[in-house]
Design an enzyme around this catalytic site. Structure first.
Site, PDB file in Angstrom:
ATOM      1  N   THR A 146      10.925  23.082  36.125  1.00  0.00           N
ATOM      2  CA  THR A 146      10.709  23.665  37.262  1.00  0.00           C
ATOM      3  C   THR A 146       9.064  23.600  37.005  1.00  0.00           C
ATOM      4  O   THR A 146       8.264  24.349  36.236  1.00  0.00           O
ATOM      5  CB  THR A 146      11.552  25.506  36.842  1.00  0.00           C
ATOM      6  OG1 THR A 146      10.387  25.798  38.541  1.00  0.00           O
ATOM      7  CG2 THR A 146      10.693  25.878  35.725  1.00  0.00           C
ATOM      8  N   ASP A 147       9.066  24.539  38.580  1.00  0.00           N
ATOM      9  CA  ASP A 147       7.040  23.986  38.801  1.00  0.00           C
ATOM     10  C   ASP A 147       6.051  25.346  38.539  1.00  0.00           C
ATOM     11  O   ASP A 147       5.085  25.815  37.969  1.00  0.00           O
ATOM     12  CB  ASP A 147       7.358  23.980  40.041  1.00  0.00           C
ATOM     13  CG  ASP A 147       7.694  25.181  41.293  1.00  0.00           C
ATOM     14  OD1 ASP A 147       8.529  25.578  40.813  1.00  0.00           O
ATOM     15  OD2 ASP A 147       7.853  24.623  42.609  1.00  0.00           O
ATOM     16  N   GLU A 148       7.684  26.457  38.239  1.00  0.00           N
ATOM     17  CA  GLU A 148       6.814  27.788  37.765  1.00  0.00           C
ATOM     18  C   GLU A 148       6.584  28.170  36.498  1.00  0.00           C
ATOM     19  O   GLU A 148       5.293  28.551  36.443  1.00  0.00           O
ATOM     20  CB  GLU A 148       8.340  28.761  37.716  1.00  0.00           C
ATOM     21  CG  GLU A 148       8.655  29.008  39.075  1.00  0.00           C
ATOM     22  CD  GLU A 148       9.883  29.964  38.946  1.00  0.00           C
ATOM     23  OE1 GLU A 148       9.727  31.275  38.745  1.00  0.00           O
ATOM     24  OE2 GLU A 148      10.388  30.161  40.057  1.00  0.00           O
ATOM     25  N   TYR A 171      11.361  34.864  32.967  1.00  0.00           N
ATOM     26  CA  TYR A 171      11.966  32.980  33.249  1.00  0.00           C
ATOM     27  C   TYR A 171      10.933  32.151  33.295  1.00  0.00           C
ATOM     28  O   TYR A 171      11.536  30.756  32.431  1.00  0.00           O
ATOM     29  CB  TYR A 171      12.217  32.828  34.534  1.00  0.00           C
ATOM     30  CG  TYR A 171      12.996  31.543  35.361  1.00  0.00           C
ATOM     31  CD1 TYR A 171      13.925  31.183  34.512  1.00  0.00           C
ATOM     32  CD2 TYR A 171      12.241  31.401  36.128  1.00  0.00           C
ATOM     33  CE1 TYR A 171      14.206  29.644  34.912  1.00  0.00           C
ATOM     34  CE2 TYR A 171      12.548  30.141  36.272  1.00  0.00           C
ATOM     35  CZ  TYR A 171      13.479  28.942  35.938  1.00  0.00           C
ATOM     36  OH  TYR A 171      13.961  27.494  36.220  1.00  0.00           O
ATOM     37  N   LYS A 175      10.845  28.863  29.513  1.00  0.00           N
ATOM     38  CA  LYS A 175      11.453  27.387  30.094  1.00  0.00           C
ATOM     39  C   LYS A 175       9.973  26.971  29.573  1.00  0.00           C
ATOM     40  O   LYS A 175       9.582  25.243  29.636  1.00  0.00           O
ATOM     41  CB  LYS A 175      11.263  27.059  32.244  1.00  0.00           C
ATOM     42  CG  LYS A 175      12.283  27.096  33.145  1.00  0.00           C
ATOM     43  CD  LYS A 175      13.458  26.087  32.217  1.00  0.00           C
ATOM     44  CE  LYS A 175      13.538  25.509  32.518  1.00  0.00           C
ATOM     45  NZ  LYS A 175      14.802  24.705  32.526  1.00  0.00           N
TER      46      LYS A 175
HETATM   47  P1  NAD Z   1      22.507  27.707  37.513  1.00  0.00           P
HETATM   48  O1  NAD Z   1      21.832  29.120  37.265  1.00  0.00           O
HETATM   49  O2  NAD Z   1      23.158  27.381  38.897  1.00  0.00           O
HETATM   50  O3  NAD Z   1      23.389  27.205  36.889  1.00  0.00           O
HETATM   51  C1  NAD Z   1      22.833  27.009  35.642  1.00  0.00           C
HETATM   52  C2  NAD Z   1      24.444  26.706  34.150  1.00  0.00           C
HETATM   53  O4  NAD Z   1      23.744  26.465  32.552  1.00  0.00           O
HETATM   54  C3  NAD Z   1      26.098  27.751  34.681  1.00  0.00           C
HETATM   55  O5  NAD Z   1      26.693  26.571  34.844  1.00  0.00           O
HETATM   56  C4  NAD Z   1      25.308  28.328  32.742  1.00  0.00           C
HETATM   57  O6  NAD Z   1      26.960  28.686  32.667  1.00  0.00           O
HETATM   58  C5  NAD Z   1      24.655  27.165  32.338  1.00  0.00           C
HETATM   59  N1  NAD Z   1      24.208  27.921  30.674  1.00  0.00           N
HETATM   60  C6  NAD Z   1      24.088  28.826  30.788  1.00  0.00           C
HETATM   61  N2  NAD Z   1      23.537  29.628  29.839  1.00  0.00           N
HETATM   62  C7  NAD Z   1      24.667  28.445  28.749  1.00  0.00           C
HETATM   63  C8  NAD Z   1      24.851  28.306  27.529  1.00  0.00           C
HETATM   64  N3  NAD Z   1      23.996  29.346  26.359  1.00  0.00           N
HETATM   65  N4  NAD Z   1      25.021  26.837  27.389  1.00  0.00           N
HETATM   66  C9  NAD Z   1      25.255  26.183  28.259  1.00  0.00           C
HETATM   67  N5  NAD Z   1      25.415  26.193  29.202  1.00  0.00           N
HETATM   68  C10 NAD Z   1      24.910  27.555  29.536  1.00  0.00           C
HETATM   69  O7  NAD Z   1      20.969  27.024  37.363  1.00  0.00           O
HETATM   70  P2  NAD Z   1      20.571  26.072  38.287  1.00  0.00           P
HETATM   71  O8  NAD Z   1      19.572  26.327  39.209  1.00  0.00           O
HETATM   72  O9  NAD Z   1      21.859  24.700  38.344  1.00  0.00           O
HETATM   73  O10 NAD Z   1      19.637  25.044  37.463  1.00  0.00           O
HETATM   74  C11 NAD Z   1      19.710  24.218  36.695  1.00  0.00           C
HETATM   75  C12 NAD Z   1      18.100  23.753  35.987  1.00  0.00           C
HETATM   76  O11 NAD Z   1      16.674  23.545  36.587  1.00  0.00           O
HETATM   77  C13 NAD Z   1      17.736  25.420  34.761  1.00  0.00           C
HETATM   78  O12 NAD Z   1      16.825  24.266  33.962  1.00  0.00           O
HETATM   79  C14 NAD Z   1      16.217  24.978  35.730  1.00  0.00           C
HETATM   80  O13 NAD Z   1      15.561  25.677  35.236  1.00  0.00           O
HETATM   81  C15 NAD Z   1      16.378  23.814  36.777  1.00  0.00           C
HETATM   82  N6  NAD Z   1      16.026  23.973  38.191  1.00  0.00           N
HETATM   83  C16 NAD Z   1      15.953  24.426  39.265  1.00  0.00           C
HETATM   84  C17 NAD Z   1      15.698  24.926  40.135  1.00  0.00           C
HETATM   85  C18 NAD Z   1      15.619  25.612  41.496  1.00  0.00           C
HETATM   86  O14 NAD Z   1      15.808  25.830  42.089  1.00  0.00           O
HETATM   87  N7  NAD Z   1      17.370  26.172  41.192  1.00  0.00           N
HETATM   88  C19 NAD Z   1      14.130  24.219  40.333  1.00  0.00           C
HETATM   89  C20 NAD Z   1      13.741  23.875  39.442  1.00  0.00           C
HETATM   90  C21 NAD Z   1      14.550  23.507  38.491  1.00  0.00           C
HETATM   91  O1  DAU Z   2      10.066  26.996  42.057  1.00  0.00           O
HETATM   92  C1  DAU Z   2      11.510  26.829  40.914  1.00  0.00           C
HETATM   93  C2  DAU Z   2      12.606  27.775  40.844  1.00  0.00           C
HETATM   94  O2  DAU Z   2      12.902  28.321  42.253  1.00  0.00           O
HETATM   95  C3  DAU Z   2      13.898  27.684  40.196  1.00  0.00           C
HETATM   96  O3  DAU Z   2      12.941  27.144  38.668  1.00  0.00           O
HETATM   97  C4  DAU Z   2      14.374  28.884  39.168  1.00  0.00           C
HETATM   98  O4  DAU Z   2      15.700  28.848  39.084  1.00  0.00           O
HETATM   99  C5  DAU Z   2      14.569  29.108  40.877  1.00  0.00           C
HETATM  100  O5  DAU Z   2      15.449  30.543  40.598  1.00  0.00           O
HETATM  101  C6  DAU Z   2      14.002  29.533  42.417  1.00  0.00           C
HETATM  102  O6  DAU Z   2      12.841  30.106  41.330  1.00  0.00           O
HETATM  103  P1  DAU Z   2      12.747  31.675  42.981  1.00  0.00           P
HETATM  104  O7  DAU Z   2      11.908  32.689  42.334  1.00  0.00           O
HETATM  105  O8  DAU Z   2      11.041  30.844  43.525  1.00  0.00           O
HETATM  106  O9  DAU Z   2      13.877  31.678  43.453  1.00  0.00           O
HETATM  107  P2  DAU Z   2      15.119  32.850  44.272  1.00  0.00           P
HETATM  108  O10 DAU Z   2      15.585  32.211  45.472  1.00  0.00           O
HETATM  109  O11 DAU Z   2      14.837  34.140  43.818  1.00  0.00           O
HETATM  110  O12 DAU Z   2      13.253  33.920  45.685  1.00  0.00           O
HETATM  111  C7  DAU Z   2      12.750  32.843  46.314  1.00  0.00           C
HETATM  112  C8  DAU Z   2      11.714  33.803  47.561  1.00  0.00           C
HETATM  113  O13 DAU Z   2      11.810  34.275  47.974  1.00  0.00           O
HETATM  114  C9  DAU Z   2      10.654  33.978  45.766  1.00  0.00           C
HETATM  115  O14 DAU Z   2       9.201  34.063  46.595  1.00  0.00           O
HETATM  116  C10 DAU Z   2      11.221  35.973  46.602  1.00  0.00           C
HETATM  117  C11 DAU Z   2      12.245  35.761  47.586  1.00  0.00           C
HETATM  118  N1  DAU Z   2      12.723  36.315  47.878  1.00  0.00           N
HETATM  119  C12 DAU Z   2      13.877  35.972  46.429  1.00  0.00           C
HETATM  120  C13 DAU Z   2      15.220  37.246  47.454  1.00  0.00           C
HETATM  121  C14 DAU Z   2      16.590  36.555  45.615  1.00  0.00           C
HETATM  122  C15 DAU Z   2      13.645  37.333  48.500  1.00  0.00           C
HETATM  123  O15 DAU Z   2      12.495  37.969  49.394  1.00  0.00           O
HETATM  124  N2  DAU Z   2      14.382  38.744  48.330  1.00  0.00           N
HETATM  125  C16 DAU Z   2      14.968  38.211  47.832  1.00  0.00           C
HETATM  126  O16 DAU Z   2      16.300  38.767  47.081  1.00  0.00           O
END
Ligand code: NAD
Ligand code: DAU
Length: 365
Positions: A146-148, A171, A175
């Site tokens: 992630t970019d975080e 988180y 990562k």
């Molecule tokens: P998600 O939470 O939707 O899915 C995570 C999956 O991992 C789930 O199916 C869960 O059951 C599985 N899991 C969790 N713990 C586990 C374990 N111990 N063993 C096996 N499986 C397990 O997450 P996502 O949003 O699809 O993110 C996937 C990946 O991409 C993560 O590594 C996250 O850090 C990264 N990522 C997410 C975003 C985003 O915006 N969602 C952006 C950048 C990177």
């Molecule tokens: O940047 C990549 C990341 O993006 C991934 O690594 C994470 O897995 C993914 O969850 C996401 O993280 P964020 O914290 O940016 O996403 P989230 O959807 O939780 O929140 C997006 C923005 O919206 C953040 O500034 C917090 C705000 N927010 C979020 C929720 C859930 C609100 O204002 N209200 C809300 O209820």
């Protein structure tokens, strides 16, 4: 060992791919995208623990269409014995590692699972790959991050692959820890790896705890739309298929040991995005716009809330020829349509363990 030219991308086998976390949001979309590639003739093993965020139903169609080219294994990435069995039995030559605890708010309320899965789980996978693959040059471990990990930006500037790590939530710290382990296994043991750091994804099958699907779900149910702090935090949004296409290109053409930033070049203040969703939803549900916008409720800020993320993704564009295909307006509309037509999926993923957690932590929502 990793500088050996035998480690070049064209020598990668990619017949038996282990996808971890393939029942989650990005992983399930990735598996579907890979099976749609005519050039992929191999098999995918999806290892997923099915936590509250995982749903095997997200891949029901894939399981029925692709038969024994798709194998689902219900298990934990920390289970080394299971990992060894999978690597041996299915002759794994490629790992695409998505599995993680992924929600920042949950990491603030309970960091332990994040350390366990994101750090210890990645460690178990790396150890297994090192042990089973030994010095094979036709294999690849791709780590999805992630970019975080780069921290928080002010009003200007971008995250580059060279930006120093500065994670600020449990988180992002977990990562960052996993990224460092992947990098260490490459440098110390010569494990062939690639890594990607991506911005915020949106699209179908995203758990409705994340901003976009949560707002869609709440608007639908006429519930308050909780906007954290002043609503002016900025995220860089990317359609999930654009992210997965970038990963596909990295595992084929990416250089051993390299990291690639992936982003939408699409920055939005949260409040503007929520207002836009209100406008789209008012139109789709045929409700007065003002009634929908009245649901917006400013709430207490997320502790340590990162102000702005913005990715510079010139490297992957220049070196691998990737670029975003989806425009935000059409991507958002398609996402809204998907959620409006997948009620059963939303209800199924919000039931069970998640429901209990919500009742305990977010009674007011
Ligand atoms: P998600 O939470 O939707 O899915 C995570 C999956 O991992 C789930 O199916 C869960 O059951 C599985 N899991 C969790 N713990 C586990 C374990 N111990 N063993 C096996 N499986 C397990 O997450 P996502 O949003 O699809 O993110 C996937 C990946 O991409 C993560 O590594 C996250 O850090 C990264 N990522 C997410 C975003 C985003 O915006 N969602 C952006 C950048 C990177
Ligand atoms: O940047 C990549 C990341 O993006 C991934 O690594 C994470 O897995 C993914 O969850 C996401 O993280 P964020 O914290 O940016 O996403 P989230 O959807 O939780 O929140 C997006 C923005 O919206 C953040 O500034 C917090 C705000 N927010 C979020 C929720 C859930 C609100 O204002 N209200 C809300 O209820």
């Amino acid at each position: 060992m990793s500088d050996n030219k035998n480690f070049s991308p064209e020598n990668r086998t990619m017949k038996n791919m282990l996808v971890t976390g393939g029942a989650g949001f990005i992983g399930s979309n990735f598996i579907r995208l890979v099976f749609h590639k005519p050039e992929f003739t191999g098999r995918i093993i999806n290892l997923d623990k099915l936590t509250y965020a995982g749903n095997a139903e997200s891949l029901g169609d894939v399981a029925s269409i692709y038969g024994n080219r798709y194998v689902f294994v219900h298990g934990d990435i920390r289970d080394s014995a299971l990992l060894e069995k999978i690597f041996m039995e299915y002759e794994i030559d490629t790992v695409v590692h998505f599995a993680a605890e992924s929600h920042v708010d949950r990491s603030i309320e309970g960091p332990a699972e994040f350390i366990q899965t994101n750090i210890n789980g990645t460690f178990s996978l790396l150890e297994t790959a090192r042990k089973i693959w030994k010095d094979r040059a036709d294999v690849l471990f791709h780590h999805v991050s992630t970019d975080e990990v780069y921290g928080s930006l002010g009003e200007t500037g971008y995250f580059y692959e060279t930006t120093p790590y500065d994670p600020r939530s449990p988180y992002s710290a977990s990562k960052a820890g996993s990224d460092h382990l992947v990098s260490a296994y490459h440098h110390t043991f010569g494990l062939p790896i690639t890594m990607s750091n991506c911005s915020n994804n949106y699209g179908p099958y995203q758990f409705p705890e994340k901003l976009i699907p949560l707002m869609i779900s709440n608007i639908r149910q006429e519930k308050p739309l909780p906007v954290y702090g002043d609503g002016k935090n900025i995220r860089d949004w990317l359609y999930v298929d654009d992210h997965n296409e970038a990963i596909w290109q990295i595992i084929h053409k990416g250089i051993n040991g390299e990291t690639y930033n992936i982003g939408g070049e699409n920055e939005w203040e949260n409040i503007r995005l929520v207002e836009t969703l209100c406008e789209i939803m008012a139109e789709k549900l045929n409700r007065p716009m003002d009634d929908v916008k009245k649901l917006i409720t400013y709430v207490k800020d997320r502790p340590g809330h990162d102000r702005r993320y913005a990715i510079n993704c010139d490297k992957i564009k220049r070196t691998l020829g990737w670029k975003q295909k989806y425009n935000f307006e059409t991507g958002l509309r398609a996402t809204v349509d998907w959620y409006l037509s997948h009620d059963a999926w939303v209800q199924s993923i919000q039931s069970g363990e998640y429901q209990k957690w919500m009742e305990k932590n977010y009674r007011e929502r």
